[in-house]
Design an enzyme around this catalytic site. Structure first.
Site, PDB file in Angstrom:
ATOM      1  N   SER A  64      42.900  45.854  37.228  1.00  0.00           N
ATOM      2  CA  SER A  64      43.226  44.483  37.402  1.00  0.00           C
ATOM      3  C   SER A  64      44.581  44.147  37.318  1.00  0.00           C
ATOM      4  O   SER A  64      44.799  42.900  37.911  1.00  0.00           O
ATOM      5  CB  SER A  64      42.431  43.706  36.372  1.00  0.00           C
ATOM      6  OG  SER A  64      40.834  43.781  36.679  1.00  0.00           O
ATOM      7  N   LYS A  67      45.911  42.896  40.449  1.00  0.00           N
ATOM      8  CA  LYS A  67      45.582  41.434  41.127  1.00  0.00           C
ATOM      9  C   LYS A  67      46.951  40.569  41.002  1.00  0.00           C
ATOM     10  O   LYS A  67      47.019  39.621  41.819  1.00  0.00           O
ATOM     11  CB  LYS A  67      44.540  40.532  39.782  1.00  0.00           C
ATOM     12  CG  LYS A  67      43.147  41.379  40.095  1.00  0.00           C
ATOM     13  CD  LYS A  67      42.320  41.075  39.346  1.00  0.00           C
ATOM     14  CE  LYS A  67      40.748  41.657  39.207  1.00  0.00           C
ATOM     15  NZ  LYS A  67      39.909  41.337  38.062  1.00  0.00           N
ATOM     16  N   TYR A 191      39.365  45.399  47.900  1.00  0.00           N
ATOM     17  CA  TYR A 191      39.442  45.012  46.582  1.00  0.00           C
ATOM     18  C   TYR A 191      39.468  46.323  45.705  1.00  0.00           C
ATOM     19  O   TYR A 191      40.464  46.570  44.850  1.00  0.00           O
ATOM     20  CB  TYR A 191      38.435  44.022  45.867  1.00  0.00           C
ATOM     21  CG  TYR A 191      38.256  43.856  44.802  1.00  0.00           C
ATOM     22  CD1 TYR A 191      39.120  43.075  43.940  1.00  0.00           C
ATOM     23  CD2 TYR A 191      37.329  44.605  43.771  1.00  0.00           C
ATOM     24  CE1 TYR A 191      39.076  42.620  42.404  1.00  0.00           C
ATOM     25  CE2 TYR A 191      37.065  44.104  42.444  1.00  0.00           C
ATOM     26  CZ  TYR A 191      38.049  43.281  41.793  1.00  0.00           C
ATOM     27  OH  TYR A 191      37.875  43.059  40.478  1.00  0.00           O
ATOM     28  N   TYR A 243      42.006  37.489  30.631  1.00  0.00           N
ATOM     29  CA  TYR A 243      40.586  36.912  30.332  1.00  0.00           C
ATOM     30  C   TYR A 243      40.329  36.123  29.275  1.00  0.00           C
ATOM     31  O   TYR A 243      41.124  35.296  28.975  1.00  0.00           O
ATOM     32  CB  TYR A 243      39.422  37.983  30.619  1.00  0.00           C
ATOM     33  CG  TYR A 243      39.971  39.051  31.845  1.00  0.00           C
ATOM     34  CD1 TYR A 243      39.948  38.599  33.047  1.00  0.00           C
ATOM     35  CD2 TYR A 243      40.571  40.262  31.329  1.00  0.00           C
ATOM     36  CE1 TYR A 243      40.361  39.402  34.197  1.00  0.00           C
ATOM     37  CE2 TYR A 243      40.779  41.164  32.469  1.00  0.00           C
ATOM     38  CZ  TYR A 243      40.890  40.652  33.756  1.00  0.00           C
ATOM     39  OH  TYR A 243      41.409  41.498  34.718  1.00  0.00           O
ATOM     40  N   VAL A 261      41.427  47.386  32.911  1.00  0.00           N
ATOM     41  CA  VAL A 261      40.180  47.874  32.258  1.00  0.00           C
ATOM     42  C   VAL A 261      40.605  49.587  32.191  1.00  0.00           C
ATOM     43  O   VAL A 261      40.099  50.236  31.266  1.00  0.00           O
ATOM     44  CB  VAL A 261      38.939  47.622  32.835  1.00  0.00           C
ATOM     45  CG1 VAL A 261      38.599  48.680  34.149  1.00  0.00           C
ATOM     46  CG2 VAL A 261      37.780  47.741  32.118  1.00  0.00           C
TER      47      VAL A 261
HETATM   48  O1  DON Z   1      36.521  44.715  39.427  1.00  0.00           O
HETATM   49  C1  DON Z   1      36.082  45.459  38.267  1.00  0.00           C
HETATM   50  O2  DON Z   1      35.176  45.712  37.736  1.00  0.00           O
HETATM   51  C2  DON Z   1      37.300  46.826  38.282  1.00  0.00           C
HETATM   52  N1  DON Z   1      37.687  47.204  39.479  1.00  0.00           N
HETATM   53  C3  DON Z   1      38.355  45.909  37.750  1.00  0.00           C
HETATM   54  C4  DON Z   1      38.240  44.986  36.563  1.00  0.00           C
HETATM   55  C5  DON Z   1      39.346  45.146  35.493  1.00  0.00           C
HETATM   56  O3  DON Z   1      40.276  45.890  35.349  1.00  0.00           O
HETATM   57  C6  DON Z   1      39.204  43.977  34.340  1.00  0.00           C
HETATM   58  N2  DON Z   1      40.063  44.176  33.542  1.00  0.00           N
HETATM   59  N3  DON Z   1      40.077  44.035  32.236  1.00  0.00           N
END
Ligand code: DON
Length: 312
Positions: A64, A67, A191, A243, A261
């Site tokens: 993320s 983003k 994405y 978040y 993540v």
């Molecule tokens: O969309 C998702 O679930 C992952 N590709 C990215 C999520 C993410 O990194 C959330 N962060 N903490």
């Protein structure tokens, strides 16, 4: 302040021995396989110093954190019109939450929750083919970091695609409100690829320099974004970048920060430093446990909170 390199080395040594390392993300095998003992840190300062310690040169999945770069590119494409389709408020909800979308008519709270980043990716895709949009993102982060070795981990992108049911639901739900122009599969293909960017802390800290430097790329002196836009992206990172843990990150660290993540965090102190930390174990809100602790210690030893009068 003690010597920056010594501070970074000390923090890396402390993190190597830290007992409570959080839990590594397990929703896809390539992330579940990452060694929880890893810890890396890189600091690039406004006056051009670079300090790296621990696993700071090891590539990890930025997830993320991408983003931030996707938002920057999409703002370049459509400007402030983007804010008609994505809000600027913290969500107070998990990164992949669906709950607010119904009452808020398919307009995501901010560009850093999954729903917001999916709309941003739809904008990025525009009239391009998905592979062109993916190529544009890769070229952009390579340019920002000044490093063509940055790559997209296809195994991570594929695994995300195989398990991305909730993202598919978010995308289709927003499409039902008319807030997604393209088919959910096309948007998510892009994405998942930008989430699968593999970068080291050194590369990530370098890529964040324009946010430290009022929108300017220190390598070329050219503006990536205006100073006003850099300010706004930093503000969103502070309020929404972690978040439902954004308040805690501001409270403990006090930098503009975006987590992923994969255990990475990009943190920015405007005018002072761009910092990347990585440790794959996550806390209960999905943010890097030791990454956050390391930044907290860095602030204690440098005074680099944006709320600390010593900085300015
Ligand atoms: O969309 C998702 O679930 C992952 N590709 C990215 C999520 C993410 O990194 C959330 N962060 N903490």
């Amino acid at each position: 302040m003690a010597d920056l390199a010594a501070i970074i080395d000390d923090i890396a040594a402390e993190m190597a021995d830290a007992p409570d390392r959080g839990t590594v993300a397990s929703y896809i095998p390539p992330l579940a396989a990452v060694d929880p003992r890893r810890f890396g840190i890189a600091v690039v300062t406004a006056d051009g110093r670079e300090c790296i310690a621990g696993d700071g040169d090891m590539a990890f999945s930025i997830q993320s954190v991408s983003k931030v770069f996707a938002l920057t590119l999409a703002l370049g494409a459509v400007g402030d019109q983007l804010w008609r389709r994505v809000g600027v408020e913290p969500s107070g909800s998990a990164f992949n939450s669906v709950v607010q979308l119904e009452s808020e008519h398919g307009i995501p709270r901010n560009p850093f929750i999954n729903a917001g980043a999916i709309v941003v990716t739809d904008i990025l895709l525009g009239h391009h083919e998905p592979r062109e949009a993916i190529g544009e993102m890769l070229r952009f982060v390579r340019m920002l970091a000044g490093d063509d070795a940055i790559y997209i981990d296809e195994a991570v992108a594929r695994a995300e695609q195989d398990t991305g049911f909730r993202n598919m639901a978010l995308a289709n739900y927003m499409r039902s409100f008319g807030n997604l122009d393209q088919a959910a599969e096309r948007v998510l293909g892009v994405y998942f690829h930008h989430c699968a960017l593999a970068m080291s802390c050194r590369q990530l800290a370098r890529a964040g320099r324009f946010l430290m430097a009022g929108g300017r790329n220190p390598d070329t002196g050219h503006n990536i974004v205006s100073a006003r836009r850099a300010r706004r992206i930093n503000a969103l990172m502070l309020t929404c970048g972690h978040y439902d843990g954004s308040g805690e990150f501001a409270f403990r660290v006090g930098m503009a920060g975006k987590s992923g993540v994969g255990g990475g965090i990009l943190a920015v102190v405007p005018g002072i430093a761009s910092i990347a930390v990585w440790s794959p174990g996550l806390n209960e809100r999905g943010n890097s446990q030791l990454g956050t602790l390391a930044l907290e210690r860095l602030v204690q030893r440098t005074g680099w909170s944006i709320f600390d009068p010593r900085v300015f």
